[in-house]
Design an enzyme around this catalytic site. Structure first.
Site, PDB file in Angstrom:
ATOM      1  N   ILE A 141     -18.942  87.909  16.213  1.00 41.92           N
ATOM      2  CA  ILE A 141     -18.558  86.576  16.660  1.00 41.92           C
ATOM      3  C   ILE A 141     -18.976  85.667  15.510  1.00 41.92           C
ATOM      4  O   ILE A 141     -20.134  85.707  15.059  1.00 41.92           O
ATOM      5  CB  ILE A 141     -19.245  86.204  18.004  1.00 41.92           C
ATOM      6  CG1 ILE A 141     -18.927  84.759  18.396  1.00 41.92           C
ATOM      7  CG2 ILE A 141     -20.738  86.407  17.986  1.00 41.92           C
ATOM      8  CD1 ILE A 141     -19.400  84.401  19.822  1.00 41.92           C
ATOM      9  N   SER A 142     -18.039  84.902  14.974  1.00 43.45           N
ATOM     10  CA  SER A 142     -18.336  84.077  13.793  1.00 43.45           C
ATOM     11  C   SER A 142     -19.414  83.067  14.126  1.00 43.45           C
ATOM     12  O   SER A 142     -19.603  82.681  15.285  1.00 43.45           O
ATOM     13  CB  SER A 142     -17.086  83.335  13.345  1.00 43.45           C
ATOM     14  OG  SER A 142     -16.098  84.250  12.958  1.00 43.45           O
ATOM     15  N   GLN A 143     -20.092  82.600  13.082  1.00 46.88           N
ATOM     16  CA  GLN A 143     -21.110  81.583  13.322  1.00 46.88           C
ATOM     17  C   GLN A 143     -20.425  80.304  13.818  1.00 46.88           C
ATOM     18  O   GLN A 143     -19.244  80.063  13.520  1.00 46.88           O
ATOM     19  CB  GLN A 143     -21.911  81.326  12.055  1.00 46.88           C
ATOM     20  CG  GLN A 143     -21.122  80.599  10.974  1.00 46.88           C
ATOM     21  CD  GLN A 143     -21.987  80.268   9.784  1.00 46.88           C
ATOM     22  OE1 GLN A 143     -21.777  80.814   8.705  1.00 46.88           O
ATOM     23  NE2 GLN A 143     -22.934  79.388   9.965  1.00 46.88           N
TER      24      GLN A 143
ATOM     25  N   ARG B 111     -21.264  79.439  24.528  1.00 44.95           N
ATOM     26  CA  ARG B 111     -21.249  80.506  23.525  1.00 44.95           C
ATOM     27  C   ARG B 111     -22.106  81.700  23.932  1.00 44.95           C
ATOM     28  O   ARG B 111     -21.763  82.847  23.655  1.00 44.95           O
ATOM     29  CB  ARG B 111     -21.730  79.931  22.181  1.00 44.95           C
ATOM     30  CG  ARG B 111     -21.708  80.923  21.022  1.00 44.95           C
ATOM     31  CD  ARG B 111     -22.092  80.223  19.726  1.00 44.95           C
ATOM     32  NE  ARG B 111     -22.493  81.176  18.696  1.00 44.95           N
ATOM     33  CZ  ARG B 111     -21.675  81.710  17.793  1.00 44.95           C
ATOM     34  NH1 ARG B 111     -20.401  81.391  17.805  1.00 44.95           N
ATOM     35  NH2 ARG B 111     -22.124  82.559  16.891  1.00 44.95           N
TER      36      ARG B 111
END
Lengths: 800, 235
Positions: free
Chosen positions: B85-87, B59
């Site tokens: 960027i989503s969690q 990530r």
């Protein structure tokens, strides 16, 4: 100490100019921050910046001799510095190392530092200008009436003047233009012999103002604002840009902009690309043209179209029509006559200029009324009746997270709904739509409100009059004057089946049909709906974790749902981090109030190290000037709100109220030269103010409601009659008090100025907080109470 | 002199810390496994394929360099151009909800940094992803290619149209919220297929909505509201 003897007209004029620039600059900063960030953060930053008034009092109290002995140089010097700061701080705030982003405050700790620096930067011009005003007051405390009058009248003129400037200049141009005023004010004060340092400063400051006039700073929007996002897409462009007192309106073309909110999943056609209209960087709607049949067709695939699926609508009223989507839907459905009401003339101008096609507002079957919706409803009561009244959408897509908590929603108050009810034909209906939210708040308050109105209109069984349907993203409520017939219920069911929507409320609703296509996250929404329709709804509404009580004109905050007593439960359920995201607007208000209160306490206490802690007079000065600062702002905020409802135009009403109050108070201040301090006259002024406020809390609302339908000029005259005498009197206590302090204990004069500044700044969020919780009447009672406290202090000090 | 040097050092360290430019701790794999354990599995996601993919994708290589030290934290991060960027939890949840299988062809709308596509590509046969912002599409393409995700194709296009050429899809993942669901996406979803779409802003409360297609009938289910952590109504 040498003063301007006699009080120079140059000093009075320059003070008036400086004050006018100050208030104009405050309004401009508010717009700049609303464009680059969001309105609620703008409010917080400006509140912090206004603490510059309090800081000036503290600095003056601590270094009184230094400033007063040099006042002939300090005054033009501070005004010159103010001009330079006014012209440049917006540019500095846009620098990438300083610029903050509200959205990132919750994920990047450095943003807090940037927010602090921004607030500090914006505080500087308020500090320097307030210091100049404070020095003038301290040096001429015996002639304070005239000086304060110039200060108030200047402020009033500045408030009105900036409204005019908004029509002709863009927000980034305004700070430098306004900076010319304090620069001029400083030149007005110059004698023949000007110190070289001051001359250098004037040249430097003038140069900066000139530079900023030629090269205004580019306002950089948060990358999370809708307009910025639209412009990120290739081939996007701003087609039209117009500034106005309503805000900056932009018409943007972008290949990625499409409009179909809550579109049915049964729609298989094309969703066309449209040009979007943005207000202060936020999306407000599409620019629609009658030739765009695709958009009209797809609007028929939204939950709102249920109103037309029920039966034919010959006369429709569209309130707060905006960019005209609801008008287009009415036309598409063959409505014979549409009345559309929209107050934002600048928006209509942009829509007209934005293309060749005919906008829905100008169709032959449409009659457009450019005015506020509430005054329209009041004036239309005896002349029109409608088969459908369409209200603007409530909430925002995906839930607003409480952002709009502090916005007054006068169209959804019980009084407004009752007025609309009287405009309906016997078979007429109201249509209210909202986006689905979680935890459920908007739909529950809508239902509670309409049930309240139905009961007040003598309907024993509200369920017979209400239908509600839900799509995957939105809900629509139909409230019909006569009971919904089985034929109409059948039409709604057919419409839902075709659109893949679900009926949530119908007189004969079956449990299995309520979530056939769109399963809700929490089935208890349906239980809550049924509970609100049950006779013992009161207990449910009182017991729900969020405040879903119907709102009134006295407490018009539809999107404020937070209950203080529920905070522990909410934190337990959703986590501490969840709180701000559920009720952000309210949390920011409380946060702002706490920050300002802490800063104010420090600023007020600091000078006591120099003045001394044990003086009895200190505490009386604190109470007196604190009370009149709070009282004035409380009354002003209530009147602004009342007149927004009365005139239906938020910005003009607010400006008019602020300016008229300040100018009338300026007259009052001028008259104080004839009043003896500490005498019977001073006491009776405070008594009269307190009594008038109490009387106002009872009579103003009914009086305004009864005359809301009158012509604007008559309303303006009535407003002056209502506001004028009170404002004149309210302009007197400050100069009278300051004069009294100057006679007995001169070192306390700058402290009194600081206290008044600090408490005035605190009062704005405090009044909003009280209004949100208890209503405007209570704010008025508090104002009367604090004036009574000031009266008590005056009585104790009556000997001087 | 010593004092000045000390002050300078403090300033450098503070500014480095504040701007997040300190190099990521060397133990990236353990950060990742902690992320999977503490942020994902502990919140009820137990799909083995999803957990494995979340543990495999690096990530920190999908976030801006200045934010790498926060890459494995329990929150969304900005990636520029107003996108995020989503969690990690949301990426895992959206992945598991479509019930991905090895033979799936999945369409993603809103490539962003390419992280969601990379996670999907660890599980399914083929991922097609569409991004409207050219800079993001270009950087995601380079990143995914550089990291060896050969079964991911990126298109710089308007997500409204989906990617008709490779339709129909077993599942569609929409990572950017819109206030309507584009009809072409419904059309490109296979009969029996699933689409997941967030409703709301990434920094506020989002509701994840599942769209299922069975013949001509399309149903939606509001799954759960999320922010940094899932909100669940307790008893």
């Amino acid at each position: 100490m040498k003063g301007y003897e006699p009080l120079s007209w140059r000093l009075l004029c320059s003070l008036g100019f400086l004050s006018s620039a100050l208030i104009a600059y405050q309004i401009v900063l508010m717009q700049v921050l609303s464009i680059t960030q969001w309105h609620h953060f703008a409010y917080m930053v400006i509140s912090l910046a206004l603490l510059g008034f309090g800081v000036s009092g503290t600095v003056l109290a601590l270094f009184r001799t230094f400033f007063t002995t040099r006042h002939e140089v300090m005054l033009p010097m501070l005004m010159t510095i103010t001009a330079g700061l006014m012209a440049t701080v917006v540019r500095f705030s846009q620098h990438e190392f300083i610029r903050f982003d509200s959205f990132l405050l919750f994920s990047e700790p450095t943003q807090l530092a940037q927010l602090f620096i921004t607030s500090f930067l914006f505080m500087l011009p308020f500090f320097t200008s307030a210091l100049a005003i404070g020095i003038a007051f301290v040096c001429h405390a015996e002639r304070i009436g005239m000086l304060y009058s110039a200060n108030l009248a200047g402020s009033g003129a500045g408030g009105l003047g900036v409204i005019g400037l908004f029509w002709v200049l863009f927000p980034e141009q305004l700070p430098a233009v306004i900076a010319l005023v304090p620069l001029g004010a400083s030149l007005l004060l110059l004698d023949r012999r000007v110190p070289r340092s001051l001359l250098c400063l004037i040249v430097l400051s003038g140069g900066m103002v000139f530079l900023m006039l030629l090269n205004p700073p580019a306002l950089i929007l948060s990358e999370f604002k809708a307009a910025r996002k639209a412009l990120e897409i290739p081939d996007s462009a701003v087609l039209l840009r117009k500034n106005s007192p309503y805000g900056q309106i932009e018409l943007i073309t972008s290949p990625g902009l499409r409009y179909a909110p809550g579109l049915s999943l049964a729609f298989t056609g094309e969703v066309p690309v449209i040009n979007g209209v943005f207000l202060n960087g936020d999306w407000i709607g599409p620019r629609l043209e009658m030739e765009e049949h695709d958009t009209a067709k797809l609007l028929a695939f939204t939950t709102k179209a249920v109103a037309y699926a029920m039966g034919e609508r010959l006369r429709v009223l569209v309130l707060d029509a905006g960019t005209g989507a609801d008008i287009l839907l009415a036309i598409e459905k063959g409505t014979g006559k549409v009345h559309a009401v929209e107050e934002n003339a600048a928006l209509l101008g942009v829509l007209l200029q934005g293309g060749d096609g005919l906008i829905p507002h100008l169709q032959p079957t449409v009659e457009l009324f450019i005015r506020g919706s509430r005054p329209y409803i009041a004036s239309a009561a005896s002349r029109h009746s409608y088969e459908l009244i369409m209200l603007p959408d409530i909430g925002t897509f995906g839930g607003g997270s409480g952002i709009g908590a502090l916005e007054e929603t006068y169209l959804m108050t019980v009084e407004a709904l009752e007025q609309m009810w009287n405009l309906l034909s016997p078979e007429g209906a109201l249509l209210v739509s909202c986006y689905r939210d979680y935890p459920s708040r908007n739909p529950l308050r809508i239902l509670a409100s309409v049930v309240h109105v139905l009961k007040s209109q003598g309907m024993d069984n509200p369920r017979e009059h209400i239908a509600a349907i839900s799509g995957w993203a939105s809900m629509s409520f139909i409230v019909k004057k006569s009971p919904i017939s089985s034929r109409e219920a059948g039409n709604i069911r057919r419409f839902c089946a075709e659109m893949l929507f679900d009926p949530l409320l119908l007189p004969d609703i079956m449990p299995e049909e309520r979530t056939r296509y769109n399963r809700l996250m929490e089935e208890d929404l349906i239980v809550l709906f049924d509970g609100i329709l049950a006779p013992d709804r009161g207990a449910l509404i009182r017991g729900y974790e969020f405040d879903i009580r119907p709102i009134t004109d006295d407490r018009p905050y539809f999107s404020q749902f937070l209950r203080f007593r529920s905070v522990p439960d909410i934190v337990q359920r959703y986590g501490r981090q969840g709180m701000p995201f559920l009720e952000l607007g309210y949390v920011i208000l409380v946060f702002t109030l706490v920050q300002i209160a802490v800063a104010a306490v420090i600023l007020i206490l600091l000078p006591l190290f120099r003045i001394g802690w044990k003086s009895e007079r200190s505490s009386r000065v604190l109470v007196y000037f604190g009370c009149i600062g709070i009282g004035y702002m409380f009354v002003e905020i209530v009147l602004i709100s009342k007149f927004i409802l009365y005139f239906g135009n938020a910005l003009y009403a607010a400006s008019a109220v602020i300016s008229c109050m300040l100018i009338f108070s300026g007259v009052g201040s001028l008259l104080t030269s004839r009043v003896r301090t500490g005498g019977r006259g001073a006491l009776s002024i405070l008594t009269t103010i307190a009594l008038m406020i109490l009387l106002g809390s009872v009579v103003i609302s009914p009086l305004l409601r009864e005359t809301m339908s009158f012509p604007v000029l008559v309303k303006g005259f009535l407003s002056l009659l209502l506001m004028g005498p009170l404002a004149v009197l309210m302009g007197m206590p400050f100069p009278l008090g300051l004069r009294a302090v100057a006679r007995r204990e001169e070192p306390l004069v700058p402290w009194a100025w600081g206290i008044n500044g600090c408490l005035s700044v605190i009062s704005a969020p405090a009044a909003t907080l009280i209004a949100v919780e208890f209503g405007f009447s209570v704010v008025m009672w508090c104002a009367a109470g604090v004036y009574a406290a000031a009266l008590a202090v005056s009585w104790l000090n009556r000997k001087y | 002199m010593t004092k000045t040097r000390f002050v300078l050092m403090v300033v450098v360290v503070l500014s480095a810390g504040l701007s997040g430019t300190l190099s990521l701790a060397s133990d990236v794999p353990s950060l990742r496994s902690a992320m999977v354990k503490d942020q994902i599995r502990s919140r009820g996601i137990d799909d083995p394929a999803t957990l494995k993919a979340m543990g495999a994708v690096e990530r920190h290589l999908f976030v801006p360099e200045s934010l790498r030290s926060s890459a494995y934290r329990d929150r969304p991060l900005p990636i520029g151009h107003g996108q995020t960027i989503s969690q990690p939890y949301i990426v895992a949840y959206m992945t598991s909800v479509i019930q991905p299988r090895e033979d799936f062809t999945v369409l993603e709308i809103g490539t962003g940094s390419g992280y969601q596509a990379a996670v999907l590509s660890e599980i399914v046969k083929r991922v097609y992803t569409v991004e409207i912002i050219p800079e993001l599409a270009e950087s995601a393409t380079k990143r995914l290619q550089g990291l060896g995700y050969a079964n991911v194709s990126v298109s710089r296009n308007d997500g409204y149209f989906g990617w008709k050429e490779y339709a129909p899809y077993d599942a569609i993942v929409v990572t950017a919220a819109a206030d309507f669901i584009p009809p072409p996406l419904i059309e490109q979803l296979k009969d029996g297929g699933r689409m997941i779409i967030p409703v709301g802003s990434p920094f506020m409360v989002q509701t994840l909505t599942l769209v299922e297609k069975q013949g001509d009938t399309i149903t939606t289910t509001a799954l759960m509201p999320v922010r940094f952590v899932p909100f669940r109504r307790g008893n």
